[in-house]
Design a protein around this motif. Structure first.
Motif: not given
Length: 445
Positions: A104-109, A145-148
Motif C-alpha cells: 500500500l505504501d508503494s501506491i502513489p495517492c 495515521r499519516g496518509r492512512y
C-alpha cells in the motif's frame, strides 16, 4: 450508512478536495462496503476513488478466489484497481501485515482508506487493555495515521452488511475469521457478544469515547513536550546523540507528566510506545546522583545521564585510533577534522582552543600523531601550569563517552596540544615566526 460515513469523513477531515483515494479491498464485507460507499460519496467529498487488493497467498485457492472476485467487481463497476502479492508467503501475522502495508505504501495517492469499523476499534481497545496500556492505547484506532484513513469507524459490521444487501452487492467470507487461533477472533466470538447483550450500541459509544481520549492524550503530550527543553551543547558534539534535553525540568515535574515526557522522548526513536519498565529505568536516571549513568533500551537505543542533560543515543561511534598528522585528518567519532597549513608571510599568529600556530622549526623532521588520551597525560597551559587531561576534562564537564575521543596531538611522547583546550605555549609560534597552522573544525557534510 452513507450519511454516517459522510458525516464522519467531514468531521475528521479525512480527505482534502481533489484527493486521490485508494481503498484497500480484501473482498470482505467491510472493505466492499467502504469502496462502494466512498464511490457514491466521491462527488460530495470531491475525491477520486481507486481500489487496491493484496493477495497474501496464505489460503491457496480461497486467496486467489478473493482476488478474482475483487477484479471482477472493479471491472464491472469501472473502478481502477491495482493488485499485489508477496514474493514469498508470510510466516506470521505480523509479517503479513508488513507485506500488505509495504504494498500500500508503494501506491502513489493522497490517502489510503482502511475498512476498520466500530467493532474493530472496540477489539483493539480490549487488546490494549489486556496487554496493559496507557492513555494512548485507550485511544483505540485513530481516524488518521499519516496518509492512512479509516472512514468506517463510526459504523458497525452490521451496518456495512445491511448496506451491501440493500444495494445488491456481494462479498467474500474469510474462513479463518471463524477460527479462534488469534486473540482478536477470540474477543470477537466470545467477549463482544456478551458486551453486545448488555449494551448493543457499545462499539459506537466506544468510538466516541476513544475520540475524547485521543484529544486528552494529544493535549497532555503537548504539555509534556514543554519539559523537553534543549540542553546546552558540550564542548564536543556526539554524532550518535539523537536528542539532548535538560534534566532539571524533567526531574522537577509531577510524576505523571514526567512519565509522559519521557515516553514522548523515546517515541522519536522507538517504533512503538516504550514499556513501563523502560520509563521507570529513565526515571531512575533522573534521580541518580552520579554525573554519568545510562539505561539500555531495545533497538540499540541508549539514554545517558550526562551531568545536567539527558541524551538519547543510538549506535556506537567509530573507534579513534592514532593517526599521523597530515594535510587533513578526519575524526569521524566527533564529526571533526584537522586541517594543516603553513602560515602565510606576515600572517597574524593566533592561538585558540581549536586553532594552533605551532613553531615550524620544532615540528620539522618530527612525526606528530593524533591519538586518544592516555592515563597520566598532561598539558602545559599558557599560564605555565601543567594539568592532567583528566582534570581538564572534569573541570569542563566533558561527558564521559566523549573523553576518549578528544584528539590529543603528541610529538615524541609529549602532549603538545589538545583539541578544544589549546596548545603548550612552548610549542606555539609568535608573530613573525614561521608556523604550522592547525585548525580543528567541523566536518563538512
Amino acid at each position: 450508512m452513507r450519511a454516517e460515513v459522510l458525516s464522519w469523513c467531514r468531521r475528521e477531515a479525512l480527505f482534502s478536495p481533489g484527493a486521490q483515494v485508494v481503498c484497500a479491498v480484501s473482498g470482505g464485507a467491510d472493505s466492499m462496503a467502504m469502496l462502494c460507499c466512498l464511490r457514491e460519496l466521491a462527488a460530495e467529498l470531491s475525491v477520486y476513488v481507486r481500489a487496491a487488493h493484496f493477495n497474501h497467498r496464505l489460503r491457496g485457492a480461497e486467496s486467489d478466489g478473493d482476488e478474482a472476485f475483487v477484479r471482477a467487481f472493479c471491472a464491472a463497476e469501472g473502478i481502477e484497481l491495482v493488485c499485489g502479492a508477496p514474493e514469498k508467503p508470510a510466516r506470521s501475522e505480523e509479517e503479513a501485515r508488513e507485506q500488505r502495508y509495504a504494498f500500500l505504501d508503494s501506491i502513489p495517492c493522497d490517502a489510503v482508506a482502511i475498512a476498520h469499523t466500530a467493532e474493530d476499534n472496540l477489539e483493539t481497545l480490549l487488546q490494549h487493555l489486556l496487554r496493559g496500556s496507557g492513555l494512548r492505547g485507550l485511544g483505540g484506532i485513530p481516524p488518521r495515521r499519516g496518509r492512512y484513513v479509516r472512514p468506517l469507524l463510526a459504523v458497525s459490521h452490521a451496518q456495512a452488511r445491511e448496506y451491501l444487501r440493500a444495494r445488491g452487492t456481494g462479498w467474500r467470507e474469510d474462513a479463518t475469521n471463524a477460527e479462534d487461533s488469534c486473540q482478536r477472533n477470540r474477543l470477537r466470538h466470545g467477549v463482544l457478544p456478551l458486551l453486545a447483550a448488555e449494551m448493543p450500541e457499545l462499539p459506537l459509544r466506544v468510538t466516541e469515547l476513544t475520540a475524547l481520549v485521543r484529544a486528552d492524550d494529544a493535549l497532555l503530550d503537548r504539555e509534556a513536550e514543554r519539559l523537553l527543553l534543549p540542553a546546552p551543547e558540550p564542548l564536543f558534539s556526539d554524532p550518535c546523540v539523537l536528542r539532548r534535553v535538560r534534566l532539571a525540568p524533567l526531574r522537577e515535574a509531577p510524576e505523571p507528566l514526567q512519565r509522559r515526557a519521557l515516553r514522548c522522548l523515546l517515541r522519536e526513536a522507538l517504533p512503538q510506545d516504550a514499556a513501563l519498565v523502560h520509563i521507570r529505568a529513565l526515571q531512575a536516571l533522573l534521580e541518580n546522583p552520579a554525573p554519568a549513568a545510562r539505561a539500555d533500551l531495545p533497538g540499540r537505543l541508549t539514554v545517558r545521564r550526562s551531568y545536567d542533560a539527558l541524551e538519547l543515543v543510538r549506535g556506537t561511534p567509530p573507534v579513534f585510533r592514532p593517526v599521523p598528522l597530515a594535510q587533513t585528518v578526519h575524526f569521524p567519532a566527533l564529526g571533526l577534522r584537522a586541517v594543516c597549513t603553513l602560515a602565510e608571510k606576515n600572517e597574524k599568529i593566533q592561538n585558540t582552543p581549536f586553532t594552533f600556530a605551532l613553531k615550524y622549526d620544532k615540528m620539522v623532521g618530527r612525526i606528530p600523531i593524533f591519538r586518544p588520551r592516555k592515563t597520566g597525560d598532561t598539558l602545559t597551559l599558557p599560564d605555565g601550569r601543567c594539568v592532567t587531561l583528566k582534570k581538564l576534562f572534569l573541570d569542563r564537564r566533558l561527558p564521559q563517552p566523549i573523553r576518549d575521543r578528544v584528539p590529543v596531538l603528541e610529538v615524541d611522547g609529549q602532549v603538545i596540544a589538545v583539541a578544544g583546550f589549546g596548545a603548550d605555549p612552548r610549542w606555539t609560534a609568535r608573530d613573525g615566526e614561521q608556523a604550522v597552522i592547525l585548525r580543528i573544525e567541523k566536518e563538512e557534510m
